[in-house]
Write a protein that holds these residues in place. Sequence first.
Motif, PDB file in Angstrom:
ATOM      1  N   PHE A  19      12.610  21.838 -64.502  1.00 20.52           N
ATOM      2  CA  PHE A  19      13.434  21.053 -65.227  1.00 20.52           C
ATOM      3  C   PHE A  19      12.768  20.326 -66.408  1.00 20.52           C
ATOM      4  CE2 PHE A  19      15.046  21.530 -60.984  1.00 20.52           C
ATOM      5  CZ  PHE A  19      16.367  21.936 -61.088  1.00 20.52           C
ATOM      6  N   ARG A  20      13.494  20.079 -67.587  1.00 22.51           N
ATOM      7  CA  ARG A  20      12.909  19.460 -68.734  1.00 22.51           C
ATOM      8  C   ARG A  20      13.843  18.607 -69.181  1.00 22.51           C
ATOM      9  NH1 ARG A  20      15.165  22.211 -73.161  1.00 22.51           N
ATOM     10  NH2 ARG A  20      15.730  24.202 -72.874  1.00 22.51           N
ATOM     11  N   ALA A  21      13.860  17.718 -70.008  1.00 19.77           N
ATOM     12  CA  ALA A  21      14.708  17.115 -70.899  1.00 19.77           C
ATOM     13  C   ALA A  21      14.424  17.217 -72.266  1.00 19.77           C
ATOM     14  CB  ALA A  21      14.472  15.646 -70.460  1.00 19.77           C
ATOM     15  N   ASN A  22      15.401  17.129 -73.001  1.00 19.80           N
ATOM     16  CA  ASN A  22      15.322  16.994 -74.591  1.00 19.80           C
ATOM     17  C   ASN A  22      15.302  15.909 -75.138  1.00 19.80           C
ATOM     18  OD1 ASN A  22      18.097  16.068 -74.809  1.00 19.80           O
ATOM     19  ND2 ASN A  22      18.827  17.830 -76.078  1.00 19.80           N
ATOM     20  N   ASP A  23      15.064  15.615 -76.498  1.00 22.16           N
ATOM     21  CA  ASP A  23      14.777  14.237 -77.032  1.00 22.16           C
ATOM     22  C   ASP A  23      16.157  13.538 -77.162  1.00 22.16           C
ATOM     23  OD1 ASP A  23      16.461  15.840 -78.852  1.00 22.16           O
ATOM     24  OD2 ASP A  23      14.792  15.795 -80.466  1.00 22.16           O
ATOM     25  N   GLN A  24      17.168  14.181 -76.879  1.00 21.46           N
ATOM     26  CA  GLN A  24      18.476  13.402 -76.608  1.00 21.46           C
ATOM     27  C   GLN A  24      18.615  12.655 -75.184  1.00 21.46           C
ATOM     28  OE1 GLN A  24      21.012  12.841 -78.963  1.00 21.46           O
ATOM     29  NE2 GLN A  24      19.623  13.479 -80.756  1.00 21.46           N
ATOM     30  N   GLY A  25      17.753  13.336 -74.326  1.00 24.82           N
ATOM     31  CA  GLY A  25      17.776  12.817 -72.707  1.00 24.82           C
ATOM     32  C   GLY A  25      18.554  13.786 -72.072  1.00 24.82           C
ATOM     33  N   LEU A  40      19.947  26.379 -68.280  1.00 24.97           N
ATOM     34  CA  LEU A  40      21.170  25.715 -68.026  1.00 24.97           C
ATOM     35  C   LEU A  40      21.115  24.163 -68.082  1.00 24.97           C
ATOM     36  CD1 LEU A  40      23.800  25.652 -65.950  1.00 24.97           C
ATOM     37  CD2 LEU A  40      22.241  25.112 -64.197  1.00 24.97           C
ATOM     38  N   CYS A  41      22.111  23.592 -68.876  1.00 25.92           N
ATOM     39  CA  CYS A  41      22.057  22.348 -69.158  1.00 25.92           C
ATOM     40  C   CYS A  41      23.001  21.497 -68.017  1.00 25.92           C
ATOM     41  CB  CYS A  41      22.970  21.934 -70.469  1.00 25.92           C
ATOM     42  SG  CYS A  41      23.050  20.271 -70.865  1.00 25.92           S
ATOM     43  N   LEU A  42      22.452  20.425 -67.399  1.00 27.83           N
ATOM     44  CA  LEU A  42      22.976  19.662 -66.395  1.00 27.83           C
ATOM     45  C   LEU A  42      24.377  19.102 -66.802  1.00 27.83           C
ATOM     46  CD1 LEU A  42      20.629  20.406 -64.971  1.00 27.83           C
ATOM     47  CD2 LEU A  42      20.453  18.179 -63.933  1.00 27.83           C
ATOM     48  N   GLN A  43      24.511  18.515 -68.091  1.00 30.18           N
ATOM     49  CA  GLN A  43      25.593  17.961 -68.395  1.00 30.18           C
ATOM     50  C   GLN A  43      26.718  19.387 -68.876  1.00 30.18           C
ATOM     51  OE1 GLN A  43      26.620  15.270 -72.218  1.00 30.18           O
ATOM     52  NE2 GLN A  43      26.806  17.226 -73.105  1.00 30.18           N
ATOM     53  N   GLY A  44      27.657  19.200 -67.951  1.00 24.83           N
ATOM     54  CA  GLY A  44      28.850  20.149 -68.130  1.00 24.83           C
ATOM     55  C   GLY A  44      28.701  21.472 -66.905  1.00 24.83           C
ATOM     56  N   GLY A  45      27.410  21.448 -66.498  1.00 25.43           N
ATOM     57  CA  GLY A  45      27.035  22.661 -65.564  1.00 25.43           C
ATOM     58  C   GLY A  45      26.919  23.803 -66.336  1.00 25.43           C
ATOM     59  N   ALA A  66      24.175  24.752 -82.484  1.00 21.84           N
ATOM     60  CA  ALA A  66      24.752  24.098 -81.244  1.00 21.84           C
ATOM     61  C   ALA A  66      24.085  22.526 -81.258  1.00 21.84           C
ATOM     62  CB  ALA A  66      24.560  25.008 -79.920  1.00 21.84           C
ATOM     63  N   LYS A  67      24.805  21.732 -80.855  1.00 24.65           N
ATOM     64  CA  LYS A  67      24.271  20.281 -80.804  1.00 24.65           C
ATOM     65  C   LYS A  67      24.207  19.993 -79.269  1.00 24.65           C
ATOM     66  CE  LYS A  67      27.112  18.893 -84.619  1.00 24.65           C
ATOM     67  NZ  LYS A  67      27.540  20.160 -85.052  1.00 24.65           N
ATOM     68  N   PHE A  68      23.216  19.659 -78.881  1.00 31.14           N
ATOM     69  CA  PHE A  68      22.894  19.351 -77.382  1.00 31.14           C
ATOM     70  C   PHE A  68      22.669  17.941 -77.408  1.00 31.14           C
ATOM     71  CE2 PHE A  68      21.176  23.566 -78.275  1.00 31.14           C
ATOM     72  CZ  PHE A  68      21.558  24.121 -77.068  1.00 31.14           C
ATOM     73  N   ALA A  69      23.672  17.055 -77.104  1.00 30.43           N
ATOM     74  CA  ALA A  69      23.701  15.632 -77.363  1.00 30.43           C
ATOM     75  C   ALA A  69      24.636  15.060 -75.999  1.00 30.43           C
ATOM     76  CB  ALA A  69      24.041  15.031 -78.466  1.00 30.43           C
ATOM     77  N   PRO A  70      24.501  13.952 -75.590  1.00 30.86           N
ATOM     78  CA  PRO A  70      25.381  13.346 -74.549  1.00 30.86           C
ATOM     79  C   PRO A  70      26.694  13.379 -74.961  1.00 30.86           C
ATOM     80  CG  PRO A  70      23.327  12.202 -74.665  1.00 30.86           C
ATOM     81  CD  PRO A  70      23.294  13.061 -75.802  1.00 30.86           C
ATOM     82  N   GLY A  71      27.594  13.572 -74.247  1.00 28.18           N
ATOM     83  CA  GLY A  71      28.995  13.691 -74.273  1.00 28.18           C
ATOM     84  C   GLY A  71      29.569  14.835 -75.433  1.00 28.18           C
TER      85      GLY A  71
END
Length: 307
Positions: A19-25, A40-45, A66-71
Amino acid sequence: MTPLEHLNARRAIEGQLRFRANDQGLIFADIDNDFAQASLCLQGGHLVSWRPKDQARPVVWVSSAAKFAPGKSIRGGVPVCWPWFGPHETEAGFPAHGFARTVPWEVTDSCTLETGETEIALMLLETEQTRAQWPHRSRLEIMLSVGRSLKITLMTTNLDDHDFVIGEALHTYFEIGDIGEVRVTGLEGSEYLDKVDNFARKRQDGAIAFNGETDRVYVNTGAECAIEDARLKRRIRIAKSGSQSTVVWTPWAEKAEKMGDFGPGISGQGGWREMVCVESANALDNRVTVPAGQTHRLTVEYSVEPF
Protein backbone atom coordinates in the motif's frame (compact mmCIF):
# COMPACT_ATOMS: atom_id res chain seq x y z
CA MET A 1 2.34 4.03 13.50
CA THR A 2 0.59 5.92 10.69
CA PRO A 3 -2.63 4.55 9.10
CA LEU A 4 -0.61 3.60 6.00
CA GLU A 5 2.03 1.80 8.09
CA HIS A 6 -0.73 0.03 10.00
CA LEU A 7 -2.38 -1.05 6.74
CA ASN A 8 0.89 -2.42 5.38
CA ALA A 9 1.56 -4.22 8.65
CA ARG A 10 -1.85 -5.92 8.60
CA ARG A 11 -2.75 -6.40 4.93
CA ALA A 12 0.39 -6.30 2.76
CA ILE A 13 1.61 -9.54 1.18
CA GLU A 14 5.36 -9.93 0.81
CA GLY A 15 6.30 -9.84 -2.87
CA GLN A 16 2.69 -9.33 -4.06
CA LEU A 17 0.79 -6.50 -2.39
CA ARG A 18 1.87 -3.16 -0.92
CA PHE A 19 0.00 0.00 0.00
CA ARG A 20 1.15 3.53 -0.80
CA ALA A 21 -0.22 7.08 -0.61
CA ASN A 22 -0.08 9.76 -3.30
CA ASP A 23 0.63 13.43 -2.63
CA GLN A 24 -3.12 14.06 -2.27
CA GLY A 25 -3.36 11.53 0.55
CA LEU A 26 -5.21 8.83 -1.39
CA ILE A 27 -4.12 5.28 -0.60
CA PHE A 28 -3.50 2.70 -3.32
CA ALA A 29 -2.99 -1.05 -3.22
CA ASP A 30 -0.34 -2.10 -5.75
CA ILE A 31 -0.41 -5.75 -6.81
CA ASP A 32 2.43 -7.45 -8.67
CA ASN A 33 2.34 -11.24 -8.80
CA ASP A 34 3.52 -13.92 -11.25
CA PHE A 35 0.56 -13.29 -13.56
CA ALA A 36 -0.33 -9.59 -13.57
CA GLN A 37 0.10 -6.09 -12.24
CA ALA A 38 -2.79 -4.01 -10.92
CA SER A 39 -3.46 -0.90 -8.87
CA LEU A 40 -6.51 -0.21 -6.70
CA CYS A 41 -7.51 3.10 -5.10
CA LEU A 42 -9.15 2.71 -1.70
CA GLN A 43 -11.31 5.75 -2.45
CA GLY A 44 -14.23 4.25 -4.31
CA GLY A 45 -12.90 0.68 -4.11
CA HIS A 46 -11.75 1.69 -7.57
CA LEU A 47 -9.50 -0.62 -9.60
CA VAL A 48 -7.31 1.79 -11.59
CA SER A 49 -5.36 -0.58 -13.84
CA TRP A 50 -4.81 -4.25 -14.70
CA ARG A 51 -2.23 -5.72 -17.07
CA PRO A 52 -1.62 -9.45 -17.40
CA LYS A 53 2.10 -9.99 -17.86
CA ASP A 54 1.63 -11.60 -21.27
CA GLN A 55 0.13 -8.31 -22.54
CA ALA A 56 2.27 -5.40 -23.73
CA ARG A 57 -0.55 -2.95 -23.04
CA PRO A 58 -2.92 -2.72 -20.04
CA VAL A 59 -6.37 -4.26 -20.39
CA VAL A 60 -8.06 -1.82 -18.00
CA TRP A 61 -7.55 1.76 -19.25
CA VAL A 62 -7.02 4.90 -17.19
CA SER A 63 -6.74 8.39 -18.64
CA SER A 64 -3.36 10.12 -18.79
CA ALA A 65 -5.22 13.17 -17.41
CA ALA A 66 -7.09 11.33 -14.63
CA LYS A 67 -7.38 13.25 -11.36
CA PHE A 68 -6.48 11.35 -8.19
CA ALA A 69 -7.86 13.63 -5.48
CA PRO A 70 -10.16 13.29 -2.46
CA GLY A 71 -13.83 13.31 -3.38
CA LYS A 72 -13.16 13.27 -7.15
CA SER A 73 -14.09 10.46 -9.51
CA ILE A 74 -11.27 8.88 -11.51
CA ARG A 75 -11.50 8.87 -15.32
CA GLY A 76 -10.88 5.25 -16.21
CA GLY A 77 -10.38 1.99 -14.38
CA VAL A 78 -13.44 0.29 -12.89
CA PRO A 79 -15.67 2.86 -11.14
CA VAL A 80 -18.33 1.36 -8.87
CA CYS A 81 -21.74 2.83 -9.69
CA TRP A 82 -24.03 2.31 -6.64
CA PRO A 83 -26.75 2.51 -5.27
CA TRP A 84 -28.21 4.03 -8.42
CA PHE A 85 -27.12 4.15 -12.04
CA GLY A 86 -27.33 7.44 -13.96
CA PRO A 87 -29.09 10.41 -12.33
CA HIS A 88 -31.00 9.94 -9.07
CA GLU A 89 -34.72 9.53 -9.72
CA THR A 90 -35.87 12.41 -7.51
CA GLU A 91 -32.82 14.36 -6.25
CA ALA A 92 -31.07 16.30 -9.00
CA GLY A 93 -28.35 17.40 -6.56
CA PHE A 94 -27.23 13.85 -5.79
CA PRO A 95 -24.19 12.61 -7.74
CA ALA A 96 -24.69 10.74 -11.01
CA HIS A 97 -24.11 6.98 -10.62
CA GLY A 98 -24.31 7.21 -6.82
CA PHE A 99 -21.70 7.97 -4.20
CA ALA A 100 -19.75 4.72 -3.93
CA ARG A 101 -17.01 5.74 -6.38
CA THR A 102 -15.97 8.88 -4.47
CA VAL A 103 -16.10 7.87 -0.78
CA PRO A 104 -13.58 5.96 1.37
CA TRP A 105 -13.53 2.15 1.55
CA GLU A 106 -11.53 0.02 3.98
CA VAL A 107 -9.55 -3.14 3.31
CA THR A 108 -11.14 -6.05 5.14
CA ASP A 109 -9.00 -8.93 3.87
CA SER A 110 -6.12 -9.87 1.58
CA CYS A 111 -4.57 -13.21 0.73
CA THR A 112 -2.74 -15.27 -1.86
CA LEU A 113 -4.95 -17.95 -3.41
CA GLU A 114 -3.69 -21.49 -3.99
CA THR A 115 -3.43 -20.62 -7.69
CA GLY A 116 -1.01 -17.77 -6.89
CA GLU A 117 -3.54 -15.03 -7.62
CA THR A 118 -3.88 -12.10 -5.24
CA GLU A 119 -7.25 -11.48 -3.58
CA ILE A 120 -8.25 -8.29 -1.81
CA ALA A 121 -11.60 -7.35 -0.23
CA LEU A 122 -12.94 -3.92 0.74
CA MET A 123 -16.05 -2.48 2.37
CA LEU A 124 -17.60 0.94 1.84
CA LEU A 125 -17.42 3.17 4.91
CA GLU A 126 -20.74 4.82 5.72
CA THR A 127 -20.76 8.53 6.56
CA GLU A 128 -23.40 11.15 7.34
CA GLN A 129 -23.34 12.04 3.64
CA THR A 130 -23.93 8.47 2.45
CA ARG A 131 -26.69 7.90 5.01
CA ALA A 132 -28.41 11.12 3.91
CA GLN A 133 -28.42 9.92 0.30
CA TRP A 134 -29.18 6.27 1.06
CA PRO A 135 -31.42 5.92 4.15
CA HIS A 136 -31.29 2.12 4.27
CA ARG A 137 -29.12 -0.06 6.50
CA SER A 138 -26.84 -1.96 4.17
CA ARG A 139 -23.31 -3.21 3.59
CA LEU A 140 -21.48 -2.83 0.29
CA GLU A 141 -18.37 -4.94 -0.31
CA ILE A 142 -16.11 -5.62 -3.25
CA MET A 143 -13.74 -8.54 -3.75
CA LEU A 144 -11.08 -8.61 -6.46
CA SER A 145 -8.95 -11.53 -7.60
CA VAL A 146 -5.97 -10.46 -9.73
CA GLY A 147 -4.20 -12.95 -11.98
CA ARG A 148 -4.23 -13.97 -15.65
CA SER A 149 -7.90 -13.10 -15.42
CA LEU A 150 -9.48 -10.39 -13.27
CA LYS A 151 -12.51 -11.34 -11.21
CA ILE A 152 -14.60 -8.72 -9.38
CA THR A 153 -17.61 -9.36 -7.15
CA LEU A 154 -19.77 -6.50 -5.86
CA MET A 155 -21.92 -7.57 -2.89
CA THR A 156 -24.90 -5.64 -1.53
CA THR A 157 -26.29 -6.89 1.79
CA ASN A 158 -29.63 -5.57 3.05
CA LEU A 159 -29.32 -5.13 6.83
CA ASP A 160 -32.70 -3.41 7.12
CA ASP A 161 -36.17 -4.76 7.95
CA HIS A 162 -37.59 -3.89 4.51
CA ASP A 163 -36.68 -4.57 0.89
CA PHE A 164 -34.85 -1.93 -1.13
CA VAL A 165 -34.07 -1.41 -4.82
CA ILE A 166 -30.62 -0.71 -6.24
CA GLY A 167 -29.11 0.22 -9.58
CA GLU A 168 -25.45 -0.67 -10.03
CA ALA A 169 -22.62 -1.14 -12.50
CA LEU A 170 -18.96 -1.99 -12.77
CA HIS A 171 -18.24 0.84 -15.21
CA THR A 172 -15.14 -0.77 -16.76
CA TYR A 173 -12.93 1.17 -19.20
CA PHE A 174 -10.97 -1.13 -21.54
CA GLU A 175 -7.78 -0.19 -23.36
CA ILE A 176 -8.03 -0.72 -27.13
CA GLY A 177 -6.02 0.09 -30.25
CA ASP A 178 -8.57 2.44 -31.83
CA ILE A 179 -12.31 2.87 -31.27
CA GLY A 180 -12.99 2.94 -35.01
CA GLU A 181 -11.55 -0.55 -35.47
CA VAL A 182 -12.96 -2.63 -32.59
CA ARG A 183 -16.19 -4.63 -32.43
CA VAL A 184 -18.21 -5.80 -29.44
CA THR A 185 -19.86 -9.19 -29.88
CA GLY A 186 -22.30 -11.18 -27.76
CA LEU A 187 -25.21 -8.73 -27.73
CA GLU A 188 -26.63 -9.59 -31.16
CA GLY A 189 -30.43 -9.55 -31.05
CA SER A 190 -30.58 -7.86 -27.63
CA GLU A 191 -32.86 -4.89 -26.93
CA TYR A 192 -31.24 -1.64 -25.83
CA LEU A 193 -32.22 1.85 -24.77
CA ASP A 194 -30.30 4.40 -26.85
CA LYS A 195 -29.39 7.34 -24.61
CA VAL A 196 -28.02 9.26 -27.60
CA ASP A 197 -31.47 8.98 -29.24
CA ASN A 198 -33.68 10.05 -26.31
CA PHE A 199 -33.77 6.52 -24.82
CA ALA A 200 -35.41 5.03 -27.93
CA ARG A 201 -35.80 1.25 -27.58
CA LYS A 202 -33.97 -0.62 -30.35
CA ARG A 203 -32.67 -4.09 -31.17
CA GLN A 204 -29.01 -4.85 -31.88
CA ASP A 205 -28.35 -6.10 -35.42
CA GLY A 206 -24.99 -7.87 -35.64
CA ALA A 207 -21.83 -6.93 -33.77
CA ILE A 208 -21.44 -3.40 -32.33
CA ALA A 209 -19.12 -1.11 -34.29
CA PHE A 210 -18.39 2.55 -33.54
CA ASN A 211 -18.45 5.66 -35.72
CA GLY A 212 -19.77 8.27 -33.28
CA GLU A 213 -20.95 8.82 -29.71
CA THR A 214 -22.48 5.61 -28.37
CA ASP A 215 -24.33 5.26 -25.07
CA ARG A 216 -26.59 2.21 -24.87
CA VAL A 217 -28.12 0.19 -22.04
CA TYR A 218 -28.70 -3.37 -23.24
CA VAL A 219 -31.44 -4.85 -21.04
CA ASN A 220 -32.51 -8.35 -20.04
CA THR A 221 -29.20 -9.93 -21.00
CA GLY A 222 -26.71 -11.93 -18.97
CA ALA A 223 -24.72 -12.76 -22.11
CA GLU A 224 -20.94 -12.98 -22.23
CA CYS A 225 -19.46 -10.21 -24.37
CA ALA A 226 -16.15 -9.83 -26.16
CA ILE A 227 -14.17 -6.86 -27.46
CA GLU A 228 -12.44 -7.86 -30.70
CA ASP A 229 -9.41 -5.65 -31.26
CA ALA A 230 -7.62 -6.23 -34.57
CA ARG A 231 -4.99 -3.54 -33.94
CA LEU A 232 -3.84 -4.96 -30.58
CA LYS A 233 -4.50 -8.51 -31.83
CA ARG A 234 -6.49 -9.53 -28.78
CA ARG A 235 -9.99 -10.43 -27.68
CA ILE A 236 -11.13 -9.28 -24.22
CA ARG A 237 -13.82 -11.57 -22.79
CA ILE A 238 -16.36 -10.30 -20.27
CA ALA A 239 -18.31 -13.04 -18.47
CA LYS A 240 -20.79 -12.08 -15.76
CA SER A 241 -23.43 -13.31 -13.33
CA GLY A 242 -25.97 -11.43 -11.24
CA SER A 243 -26.19 -8.79 -13.98
CA GLN A 244 -28.99 -8.36 -16.50
CA SER A 245 -27.84 -5.13 -18.18
CA THR A 246 -24.76 -4.32 -20.27
CA VAL A 247 -23.85 -0.70 -20.96
CA VAL A 248 -21.70 0.15 -23.99
CA TRP A 249 -20.24 3.66 -24.10
CA THR A 250 -17.80 5.85 -26.00
CA PRO A 251 -18.04 9.66 -25.76
CA TRP A 252 -16.43 10.41 -29.14
CA ALA A 253 -14.54 13.63 -29.78
CA GLU A 254 -16.94 16.45 -28.89
CA LYS A 255 -18.18 15.03 -25.59
CA ALA A 256 -14.68 13.90 -24.56
CA GLU A 257 -13.40 17.43 -25.18
CA LYS A 258 -16.14 18.86 -22.95
CA MET A 259 -15.32 16.40 -20.16
CA GLY A 260 -11.74 17.63 -20.15
CA ASP A 261 -10.02 14.67 -18.45
CA PHE A 262 -9.46 12.16 -21.27
CA GLY A 263 -6.01 13.44 -22.12
CA PRO A 264 -3.89 12.34 -25.09
CA GLY A 265 -3.51 8.69 -25.99
CA ILE A 266 -0.38 6.70 -26.82
CA SER A 267 -0.91 7.36 -30.53
CA GLY A 268 -1.02 11.13 -29.97
CA GLN A 269 -4.73 11.29 -30.71
CA GLY A 270 -7.36 11.92 -28.03
CA GLY A 271 -7.29 9.33 -25.27
CA TRP A 272 -10.97 8.58 -25.91
CA ARG A 273 -9.94 6.79 -29.11
CA GLU A 274 -8.04 4.20 -27.07
CA MET A 275 -10.84 3.18 -24.68
CA VAL A 276 -14.32 1.72 -24.71
CA CYS A 277 -16.61 1.01 -21.78
CA VAL A 278 -18.48 -2.30 -21.58
CA GLU A 279 -20.21 -2.19 -18.22
CA SER A 280 -21.81 -5.07 -16.34
CA ALA A 281 -24.85 -3.55 -14.68
CA ASN A 282 -28.36 -3.73 -13.32
CA ALA A 283 -29.91 -0.54 -14.65
CA LEU A 284 -33.23 0.89 -15.88
CA ASP A 285 -35.48 -2.14 -16.54
CA ASN A 286 -33.15 -4.38 -14.54
CA ARG A 287 -32.77 -2.66 -11.19
CA VAL A 288 -32.54 -5.22 -8.40
CA THR A 289 -34.77 -5.66 -5.36
CA VAL A 290 -32.65 -6.86 -2.43
CA PRO A 291 -34.89 -8.52 0.20
CA ALA A 292 -34.37 -7.73 3.87
CA GLY A 293 -31.55 -9.84 5.27
CA GLN A 294 -30.35 -11.01 1.85
CA THR A 295 -27.21 -10.39 -0.25
CA HIS A 296 -27.11 -9.66 -3.97
CA ARG A 297 -23.88 -10.43 -5.88
CA LEU A 298 -22.78 -9.03 -9.23
CA THR A 299 -19.71 -10.91 -10.48
CA VAL A 300 -17.63 -10.29 -13.60
CA GLU A 301 -14.55 -12.08 -14.90
CA TYR A 302 -12.32 -10.46 -17.53
CA SER A 303 -9.84 -12.47 -19.58
CA VAL A 304 -7.71 -11.94 -22.69
CA GLU A 305 -6.89 -14.20 -25.64
CA PRO A 306 -5.21 -13.74 -29.04
CA PHE A 307 -7.36 -12.45 -31.90
